[in-house]
Write a protein that holds these residues in place. Sequence first.
Motif, mmCIF file in Angstrom:
data_model
loop_
_atom_site.group_PDB
_atom_site.id
_atom_site.type_symbol
_atom_site.label_atom_id
_atom_site.label_comp_id
_atom_site.label_asym_id
_atom_site.label_seq_id
_atom_site.Cartn_x
_atom_site.Cartn_y
_atom_site.Cartn_z
ATOM 1 N N PRO A 25 0.713 -1.149 0.057
ATOM 2 C CA PRO A 25 0.012 0.112 0.125
ATOM 3 C C PRO A 25 0.913 1.375 -0.099
ATOM 4 C CG PRO A 25 0.157 -1.052 2.069
ATOM 5 C CD PRO A 25 0.946 -1.946 1.256
ATOM 6 N N PHE A 26 0.290 2.378 -0.622
ATOM 7 C CA PHE A 26 0.928 3.795 -0.606
ATOM 8 C C PHE A 26 -0.110 4.625 0.021
ATOM 9 C CE2 PHE A 26 2.903 1.300 -4.149
ATOM 10 C CZ PHE A 26 4.096 1.096 -3.603
ATOM 11 N N ARG A 27 -0.064 5.522 0.983
ATOM 12 C CA ARG A 27 -0.771 6.244 1.561
ATOM 13 C C ARG A 27 -0.188 7.689 1.788
ATOM 14 N NH1 ARG A 27 -0.891 1.528 4.966
ATOM 15 N NH2 ARG A 27 -2.795 0.128 4.227
ATOM 16 N N GLY A 28 -0.564 8.552 0.683
ATOM 17 C CA GLY A 28 -0.260 10.052 0.566
ATOM 18 C C GLY A 28 1.299 10.128 0.393
ATOM 19 N N THR A 29 1.583 8.952 -0.300
ATOM 20 C CA THR A 29 3.133 8.897 -0.743
ATOM 21 C C THR A 29 3.666 10.098 -1.531
ATOM 22 O OG1 THR A 29 2.997 6.680 -0.536
ATOM 23 C CG2 THR A 29 4.907 7.463 -1.823
ATOM 24 N N THR A 30 4.753 10.919 -1.021
ATOM 25 C CA THR A 30 5.321 11.854 -1.671
ATOM 26 C C THR A 30 6.508 11.286 -2.769
ATOM 27 O OG1 THR A 30 6.829 12.284 0.054
ATOM 28 C CG2 THR A 30 4.964 13.379 0.133
ATOM 29 N N GLU A 31 7.005 12.212 -3.597
ATOM 30 C CA GLU A 31 8.095 11.491 -4.347
ATOM 31 C C GLU A 31 9.517 11.485 -3.573
ATOM 32 O OE1 GLU A 31 5.584 14.906 -6.582
ATOM 33 O OE2 GLU A 31 6.462 14.625 -4.640
ATOM 34 N N GLY A 32 9.981 10.089 -3.975
ATOM 35 C CA GLY A 32 11.402 9.930 -3.060
ATOM 36 C C GLY A 32 11.134 9.272 -1.738
ATOM 37 N N ALA A 33 9.833 9.082 -1.459
ATOM 38 C CA ALA A 33 9.434 8.534 0.008
ATOM 39 C C ALA A 33 9.891 6.984 0.161
ATOM 40 C CB ALA A 33 8.247 8.918 0.424
ATOM 41 N N VAL A 34 9.525 6.466 -1.227
ATOM 42 C CA VAL A 34 9.705 4.926 -1.400
ATOM 43 C C VAL A 34 10.348 4.693 -2.574
ATOM 44 C CG1 VAL A 34 7.450 4.519 -0.095
ATOM 45 C CG2 VAL A 34 7.492 4.568 -2.497
ATOM 46 N N GLU A 35 11.046 3.442 -2.441
ATOM 47 C CA GLU A 35 11.848 3.115 -3.695
ATOM 48 C C GLU A 35 11.044 2.292 -4.520
ATOM 49 O OE1 GLU A 35 15.557 2.789 -5.929
ATOM 50 O OE2 GLU A 35 15.094 3.548 -3.884
ATOM 51 N N PRO A 36 11.010 2.615 -5.942
ATOM 52 C CA PRO A 36 10.068 1.911 -6.592
ATOM 53 C C PRO A 36 10.348 0.451 -7.000
ATOM 54 C CG PRO A 36 10.893 4.072 -7.800
ATOM 55 C CD PRO A 36 11.660 3.719 -6.654
ATOM 56 N N ARG A 37 9.224 -0.300 -6.975
ATOM 57 C CA ARG A 37 9.448 -1.844 -7.078
ATOM 58 C C ARG A 37 8.574 -2.465 -8.232
ATOM 59 N NH1 ARG A 37 10.818 -1.042 -1.577
ATOM 60 N NH2 ARG A 37 12.631 -1.826 -0.867
ATOM 61 N N PRO A 38 8.880 -1.961 -9.424
ATOM 62 C CA PRO A 38 7.815 -2.398 -10.334
ATOM 63 C C PRO A 38 7.792 -3.954 -10.391
ATOM 64 C CG PRO A 38 9.892 -1.650 -11.524
ATOM 65 C CD PRO A 38 9.891 -1.307 -9.942
ATOM 66 N N VAL A 39 6.358 -4.291 -11.005
ATOM 67 C CA VAL A 39 6.337 -5.653 -11.016
ATOM 68 C C VAL A 39 5.928 -6.441 -12.257
ATOM 69 C CG1 VAL A 39 5.414 -5.766 -8.629
ATOM 70 C CG2 VAL A 39 3.612 -5.401 -10.343
ATOM 71 N N SER A 40 5.601 -5.361 -13.312
ATOM 72 C CA SER A 40 5.580 -5.888 -14.789
ATOM 73 C C SER A 40 6.532 -5.378 -15.709
ATOM 74 C CB SER A 40 4.094 -5.226 -15.115
ATOM 75 O OG SER A 40 3.987 -3.809 -15.213
ATOM 76 N N PRO A 41 6.596 -5.985 -16.664
ATOM 77 C CA PRO A 41 7.513 -5.619 -17.713
ATOM 78 C C PRO A 41 7.363 -4.317 -18.296
ATOM 79 C CG PRO A 41 6.655 -7.655 -18.358
ATOM 80 C CD PRO A 41 5.800 -7.222 -17.180
ATOM 81 N N THR A 42 6.078 -3.811 -18.246
ATOM 82 C CA THR A 42 5.648 -2.243 -18.777
ATOM 83 C C THR A 42 6.235 -1.461 -17.656
ATOM 84 O OG1 THR A 42 3.636 -2.899 -19.701
ATOM 85 C CG2 THR A 42 3.806 -0.715 -19.202
ATOM 86 N N SER A 43 5.888 -1.501 -16.479
ATOM 87 C CA SER A 43 6.318 -0.726 -15.525
ATOM 88 C C SER A 43 7.835 -0.639 -15.153
ATOM 89 C CB SER A 43 5.650 -0.827 -13.928
ATOM 90 O OG SER A 43 5.767 -1.820 -13.725
#
Length: 309
Positions: free
Chosen positions: A118-136
């Motif tokens: 989950p992401f709740r009011g997430t700001t830029e840089g607050a979490v590390e991206p962890r994409p799960v699909s080829p597209t993302s």
Amino acid sequence: MNRPRVLVTGGSGFIGGTVVPLLRSAGVRVRVLAHLRSPAAGPRVEVVEGDLTDPATLRGICRDVDCVLHLASYIGKDEERCEAVNVDGTRHLVTEAGRAGVGGLVQLSTAAVYGDGPFRGTTEGAVEPRPVSPTSRSRLAGERFVLGAGGAVLRPYLVYGRGDEWVMPALLRTVRALRSGLPEGGSALLSLTEVSSLATTLARMSVTSPSRRVTGVLHACPAQPVSLRELVVAAHRHLGFPLVEGDQPFDRARQELIAAGCDGHLLDLFGIDHWFDATRLRTAAGHAPDIDLPAGLAAHAAWYREQLS
């Protein structure tokens, strides 16, 4: 007076099909890179043929351009195609823009690069991206070329409106399958961005003066998220979707989706908090998508009803 010239990729797509008329009506000179589909030509719109995956076809497209608005992407499961278009294609485009001395770069990406939440009011840089699909994964990889060149990358979450071939059709499949109720009562909070409001933000950023350009990653979402329950009720009222009563545990809802022949991943998208703080875009750029869900669905109801009938 010299009017700005903006190069748009993906000008005939879902978002680009709304951005190009906005730019044209504002008196901006638009150059559209066309590959498989060409947008309608018109006053102040120049269409040039090219392929992001073939850098030889891009030579000269950025000449006399003030800003590149990169909206094109491949969305699908073909990993080679994702790499060719979203990664290599973006690199080729940024290289050509650098060769021409273009000062402005704005790319449309997606908050799906963050992963499942989950992401709740997430700001830029607050979490590390962890994409799960080829597209993302590929879209995240492509971002680094724009960011490395001092450009701006916009990340909306779910975008809906005229031209939407995925979000509301996926919601319709979901509510048809969930006969026993919404997961956890439909309490998940989501950032939903209406296409015209997003297009307005993109158009404004592409003509911003050099001294006021915004750079880096920016979330492109309304100030307030909506719950899955609110989304289902609004889709019922404006689009005629089934109204799902009651609630059920998340895992049981996933089983019900799969039993109905749907992709269980739909529940990760709609049933888990995905809302993102867009204060930086609103403050730095002076505009962010702001149309609320009922108004947005009402504006596009006729188109959706025709497409989904």
